[in-house]
Scaffold this motif. Structure first.
Motif, PDB file in Angstrom:
ATOM      1  N   LYS A 197      -6.867   9.292 -13.828  1.00 33.68           N
ATOM      2  CA  LYS A 197      -7.833  10.324 -14.224  1.00 33.68           C
ATOM      3  C   LYS A 197      -8.648   9.870 -15.421  1.00 33.68           C
ATOM      4  N   ASP A 198      -9.794  10.499 -15.552  1.00 33.10           N
ATOM      5  CA  ASP A 198     -10.684  10.269 -16.685  1.00 33.10           C
ATOM      6  C   ASP A 198     -10.934  11.612 -17.344  1.00 33.10           C
ATOM      7  N   THR A 199     -10.410  11.772 -18.546  1.00 34.98           N
ATOM      8  CA  THR A 199     -10.634  13.022 -19.278  1.00 34.98           C
ATOM      9  C   THR A 199     -11.524  12.792 -20.497  1.00 34.98           C
ATOM     10  N   SER A 200     -12.230  11.672 -20.515  1.00 33.93           N
ATOM     11  CA  SER A 200     -13.063  11.367 -21.678  1.00 33.93           C
ATOM     12  C   SER A 200     -14.221  12.342 -21.834  1.00 33.93           C
ATOM     13  N   HIS A 201     -14.596  13.043 -20.774  1.00 34.49           N
ATOM     14  CA  HIS A 201     -15.678  14.025 -20.853  1.00 34.49           C
ATOM     15  C   HIS A 201     -15.199  15.377 -21.384  1.00 34.49           C
ATOM     16  N   VAL A 253      -8.745  17.559 -25.039  1.00 36.73           N
ATOM     17  CA  VAL A 253      -7.843  17.377 -23.897  1.00 36.73           C
ATOM     18  C   VAL A 253      -6.555  18.171 -24.086  1.00 36.73           C
ATOM     19  N   LEU A 254      -6.023  18.196 -25.294  1.00 37.20           N
ATOM     20  CA  LEU A 254      -4.780  18.922 -25.547  1.00 37.20           C
ATOM     21  C   LEU A 254      -4.933  20.397 -25.219  1.00 37.20           C
ATOM     22  N   LYS A 255      -6.012  21.024 -25.701  1.00 31.71           N
ATOM     23  CA  LYS A 255      -6.248  22.453 -25.423  1.00 31.71           C
ATOM     24  C   LYS A 255      -6.521  22.671 -23.938  1.00 31.71           C
ATOM     25  N   PHE A 256      -7.271  21.765 -23.321  1.00 29.19           N
ATOM     26  CA  PHE A 256      -7.578  21.871 -21.891  1.00 29.19           C
ATOM     27  C   PHE A 256      -6.290  21.856 -21.065  1.00 29.19           C
ATOM     28  N   GLU A 257      -5.400  20.912 -21.354  1.00 30.12           N
ATOM     29  CA  GLU A 257      -4.144  20.830 -20.610  1.00 30.12           C
ATOM     30  C   GLU A 257      -3.252  22.029 -20.895  1.00 30.12           C
ATOM     31  N   TYR A 258      -3.226  22.460 -22.142  1.00 33.69           N
ATOM     32  CA  TYR A 258      -2.429  23.625 -22.521  1.00 33.69           C
ATOM     33  C   TYR A 258      -2.910  24.866 -21.764  1.00 33.69           C
ATOM     34  N   ASP A 259      -4.223  25.107 -21.780  1.00 36.38           N
ATOM     35  CA  ASP A 259      -4.783  26.281 -21.092  1.00 36.38           C
ATOM     36  C   ASP A 259      -4.525  26.219 -19.596  1.00 36.38           C
TER      37      ASP A 259
END
Length: 200
Positions: free
Chosen positions: A166-170, A174-180
């Motif tokens: 995966k590419d999460t550079s955009h 990332v931490l909040k995105f994965e948590y949510d």
């Protein structure tokens, strides 16, 4: 085993210090930090995260190591008298300086440990630091200005999809995105269980 073929040791984690020297003992462990990062940190990061930025970071460290080995073999500058090997740049220092995400104090401590333990001269550790700084700059530029556009292709390729690359550079956080997303998935699963229990 034939007598005309001398044995050669694998020296990946062979660090010597004077018996009874507590600082030397501590610095011997410090000088192994790049090995622990390379073998432990990146392998587990690749396996569990499968992030393209992390993969390219690890690839950059491998390339840095091979360039460093080529320079060592071609220059063959003698180490200090305490060490009988012939080398030029210190790969421990090159790796540490190439890993810019580590605190600078850790890189400086690694440099000091290599000189204190007699494995390298000051000139050699500074050559390793300069090489690491140069290589990380070139690699950072290459990945983020030239190879970055290939990330979606790699992510969507058959191998990328098979290995969940995966590419999460955009994503800015990332931490909040994965948590949510993890919380939303848990709430969605709980809601589906409630609906299933009501329907049965």
């Amino acid at each position: 085993m034939r007598a005309d073929h001398p044995l050669k040791a694998v020296t990946l984690a062979h660090v010597r210090y004077q018996r009874g020297d507590q600082l030397g003992h501590f610095l011997a462990w410090v000088s192994l930090v790049p090995v622990f990062i390379s073998l432990g940190g990146f392998v587990s990061h690749f396996y569990f995260r499968r992030e393209l930025q992390g993969m390219f970071f690890g690839l950059g460290l491998l390339i840095s190591h091979f360039i460093n080995e080529l320079i060592k073999k071609s220059v063959q500058q003698a180490r200090p008298e305490a060490c009988a090997l012939l080398e030029m740049c210190d790969s421990h220092v090159t790796t540490k300086w190439a890993a810019l995400f580590l605190p600078w104090s850790s890189a400086v401590l690694t440099m000091y440990s290599r000189v204190y333990l007699g494995y390298h001269t000051m000139a050699q550790v500074f050559a390793g630091a300069a090489l690491g700084t140069f290589l990380v700059g070139v690699w950072f530029w290459l990945v983020n200005s030239k190879l970055f556009c290939c990330f979606p292709l790699i992510e969507e390729s058959a191998l990328g999809r098979f290995f969940y690359v995966k590419d999460t550079s955009h994503i800015s956080d990332v931490l909040k995105f994965e948590y949510d997303n993890a919380r939303a998935a848990r709430k969605g699963m709980a809601a589906r269980k409630v609906m299933a229990s009501k329907n049965s």
